[in-house]
Design a protein around this motif. Structure first.
Motif, mmCIF file in Angstrom:
data_model
loop_
_atom_site.group_PDB
_atom_site.id
_atom_site.type_symbol
_atom_site.label_atom_id
_atom_site.label_comp_id
_atom_site.label_asym_id
_atom_site.label_seq_id
_atom_site.Cartn_x
_atom_site.Cartn_y
_atom_site.Cartn_z
ATOM 1 N N ASN A 191 0.786 -1.229 0.000
ATOM 2 C CA ASN A 191 0.000 0.000 0.000
ATOM 3 C C ASN A 191 0.824 1.288 0.000
ATOM 4 O OD1 ASN A 191 -2.202 -1.661 0.042
ATOM 5 N ND2 ASN A 191 -2.618 -1.429 2.218
ATOM 6 N N ALA A 192 1.925 1.310 0.736
ATOM 7 C CA ALA A 192 2.689 2.556 0.859
ATOM 8 C C ALA A 192 3.118 3.153 -0.477
ATOM 9 C CB ALA A 192 3.897 2.350 1.766
ATOM 10 N N PRO A 193 3.546 2.349 -1.462
ATOM 11 C CA PRO A 193 3.959 2.957 -2.734
ATOM 12 C C PRO A 193 2.844 3.691 -3.470
ATOM 13 C CG PRO A 193 4.860 0.743 -2.524
ATOM 14 C CD PRO A 193 3.852 0.905 -1.420
ATOM 15 N N THR A 194 1.605 3.482 -3.065
ATOM 16 C CA THR A 194 0.500 4.172 -3.731
ATOM 17 C C THR A 194 0.281 5.582 -3.208
ATOM 18 O OG1 THR A 194 -1.265 3.409 -2.224
ATOM 19 C CG2 THR A 194 -0.653 1.949 -4.056
ATOM 20 N N PHE A 195 0.943 5.939 -2.078
ATOM 21 C CA PHE A 195 0.740 7.298 -1.560
ATOM 22 C C PHE A 195 2.015 7.966 -1.056
ATOM 23 C CE2 PHE A 195 0.136 4.594 2.180
ATOM 24 C CZ PHE A 195 0.862 5.266 3.157
ATOM 25 N N ALA A 196 3.015 7.206 -0.619
ATOM 26 C CA ALA A 196 4.202 7.808 -0.018
ATOM 27 C C ALA A 196 5.221 8.178 -1.084
ATOM 28 C CB ALA A 196 4.823 6.849 0.991
ATOM 29 N N HIS A 197 5.800 9.359 -0.958
ATOM 30 C CA HIS A 197 6.842 9.808 -1.877
ATOM 31 C C HIS A 197 8.196 9.230 -1.502
ATOM 32 C CE1 HIS A 197 3.624 12.856 -1.868
ATOM 33 N NE2 HIS A 197 3.863 12.905 -3.156
ATOM 34 N N ALA A 198 8.376 8.901 -0.221
ATOM 35 C CA ALA A 198 9.609 8.285 0.253
ATOM 36 C C ALA A 198 9.244 7.240 1.298
ATOM 37 C CB ALA A 198 10.548 9.322 0.849
ATOM 38 N N ILE A 199 9.819 6.043 1.149
ATOM 39 C CA ILE A 199 9.618 4.951 2.105
ATOM 40 C C ILE A 199 10.998 4.579 2.618
ATOM 41 C CG2 ILE A 199 8.721 2.619 2.458
ATOM 42 C CD1 ILE A 199 6.945 3.114 -0.049
ATOM 43 N N VAL A 200 11.263 4.880 3.884
ATOM 44 C CA VAL A 200 12.613 4.760 4.421
ATOM 45 C C VAL A 200 12.589 4.049 5.763
ATOM 46 C CG1 VAL A 200 13.342 6.894 3.267
ATOM 47 C CG2 VAL A 200 12.512 6.994 5.639
ATOM 48 N N ASN A 201 13.771 3.625 6.212
ATOM 49 C CA ASN A 201 13.895 3.159 7.586
ATOM 50 C C ASN A 201 14.492 4.286 8.426
ATOM 51 O OD1 ASN A 201 16.746 3.079 7.279
ATOM 52 N ND2 ASN A 201 16.665 0.948 6.582
ATOM 53 N N THR A 202 14.616 4.033 9.724
ATOM 54 C CA THR A 202 15.077 5.091 10.628
ATOM 55 C C THR A 202 16.484 5.556 10.293
ATOM 56 O OG1 THR A 202 13.622 4.349 12.402
ATOM 57 C CG2 THR A 202 15.536 5.662 13.041
ATOM 58 N N SER A 203 17.377 4.631 10.011
ATOM 59 C CA SER A 203 18.746 5.015 9.681
ATOM 60 C C SER A 203 18.801 5.935 8.475
ATOM 61 C CB SER A 203 19.602 3.766 9.436
ATOM 62 O OG SER A 203 19.730 3.004 10.607
ATOM 63 N N GLU A 204 18.028 5.610 7.454
ATOM 64 C CA GLU A 204 18.004 6.439 6.251
ATOM 65 C C GLU A 204 17.430 7.821 6.560
ATOM 66 O OE1 GLU A 204 17.444 2.899 2.926
ATOM 67 O OE2 GLU A 204 15.705 3.653 4.009
ATOM 68 N N LEU A 205 16.375 7.855 7.369
ATOM 69 C CA LEU A 205 15.786 9.146 7.724
ATOM 70 C C LEU A 205 16.778 10.000 8.511
ATOM 71 C CD1 LEU A 205 13.313 11.040 7.876
ATOM 72 C CD2 LEU A 205 12.812 9.962 10.076
ATOM 73 N N LEU A 206 17.420 9.407 9.513
ATOM 74 C CA LEU A 206 18.350 10.165 10.354
ATOM 75 C C LEU A 206 19.499 10.737 9.511
ATOM 76 C CD1 LEU A 206 18.506 7.937 13.554
ATOM 77 C CD2 LEU A 206 17.120 9.973 13.153
ATOM 78 N N ALA A 207 19.949 9.980 8.529
ATOM 79 C CA ALA A 207 21.009 10.477 7.661
ATOM 80 C C ALA A 207 20.539 11.702 6.872
ATOM 81 C CB ALA A 207 21.464 9.372 6.705
ATOM 82 N N SER A 208 19.249 11.735 6.518
ATOM 83 C CA SER A 208 18.713 12.860 5.772
ATOM 84 C C SER A 208 18.466 14.066 6.653
ATOM 85 C CB SER A 208 17.393 12.460 5.089
ATOM 86 O OG SER A 208 17.623 11.433 4.137
ATOM 87 N N LEU A 209 18.167 13.829 7.926
ATOM 88 C CA LEU A 209 17.913 14.936 8.843
ATOM 89 C C LEU A 209 19.199 15.629 9.247
ATOM 90 C CD1 LEU A 209 15.170 13.504 11.253
ATOM 91 C CD2 LEU A 209 14.870 14.824 9.172
#
Length: 205
Positions: free
Chosen positions: A187-205
């Motif tokens: 389901n997520a690919p039908t609405f989310a622009h980015a699907i990440v895990n915590t490590s990936e998110l923290l690297a972006s923040l």
């Protein structure tokens, strides 16, 4: 100059339903969530994301479910089976420990606590869209409970309203691995622009 993926003045964390009944041992629904919460180290990931967001100056919007009262839905024409079951259990009961914030995730000064939603969509019949717009938010990062209900419904509607939506797969839980799979893989690919895990998110923040 590198453009930040999540600029602090345009990004908001949507932290959905950080209640004891979901996230704490002894919570009414914790036994059903425990497998996925522990398998994905969800509590630690939520702590990391909240700390990183605050450190980066990204505002946290707490998106809470309605706190249960005994007369809820007694005169409703169309309550859902989920709503009736939750009412019978008095999940997030008003005035109870289960209806309080998990102690690690209580809102702090500067956070915005949204009006309570009655079903799954954090935007429906609440002030979430108004609060996001008034704070200049165009990108939302969705975390909390539960992956295939409130997290998905809120993220999906955020996309419909024109927000950029990031779903953090290991910062949420569900009532079993199959529901996590449906929420994140199907389901997520039908609405989310980015699907990440915590490590990936923290690297972006």
């Amino acid at each position: 100059m590198t453009t930040k993926v999540y600029p602090a003045d345009a990004t908001g964390i949507l932290f959905i339903d950080p209640y004891n009944d979901f996230l704490s041992e002894g919570g009414k629904l914790f036994p059903r969530l425990k497998e996925t919460i522990e398998a994905n180290n969800v509590l630690e990931h939520l702590r990391q994301i909240v700390a990183a967001a605050r450190g980066a100056g990204i505002r946290i919007f707490v998106v809470p479910h309605h706190k249960a009262e005994p007369t809820d839905f007694a005169t409703w024409k169309h309550p859902t089976p989920y709503q009736l079951a939750s009412a019978k259990m008095q999940v997030f009961q008003k005035g109870s420990w289960g209806g309080e914030w998990h102690p690690d995730f209580a809102p702090k000064e500067g956070d915005v606590v949204i009006k309570e939603h009655w079903a799954q969509n954090g935007f429906a019949n609440t002030d979430l869209d108004q609060q996001l717009k008034q704070h200049g938010v165009s990108r939302v990062i969705v975390i909390g409970m539960v992956a295939n209900t409130c997290v998905e419904a809120t993220g999906r509607f955020a996309m419909e309203l024109g927000y950029h939506v990031t779903l953090v797969t290991d910062a949420t839980g569900a009532f079993g691995p199959e529901m996590m799979h449906a929420a994140h893989v199907l389901n997520a690919p039908t609405f989310a622009h980015a699907i990440v895990n915590t490590s990936e998110l923290l690297a972006s923040l």
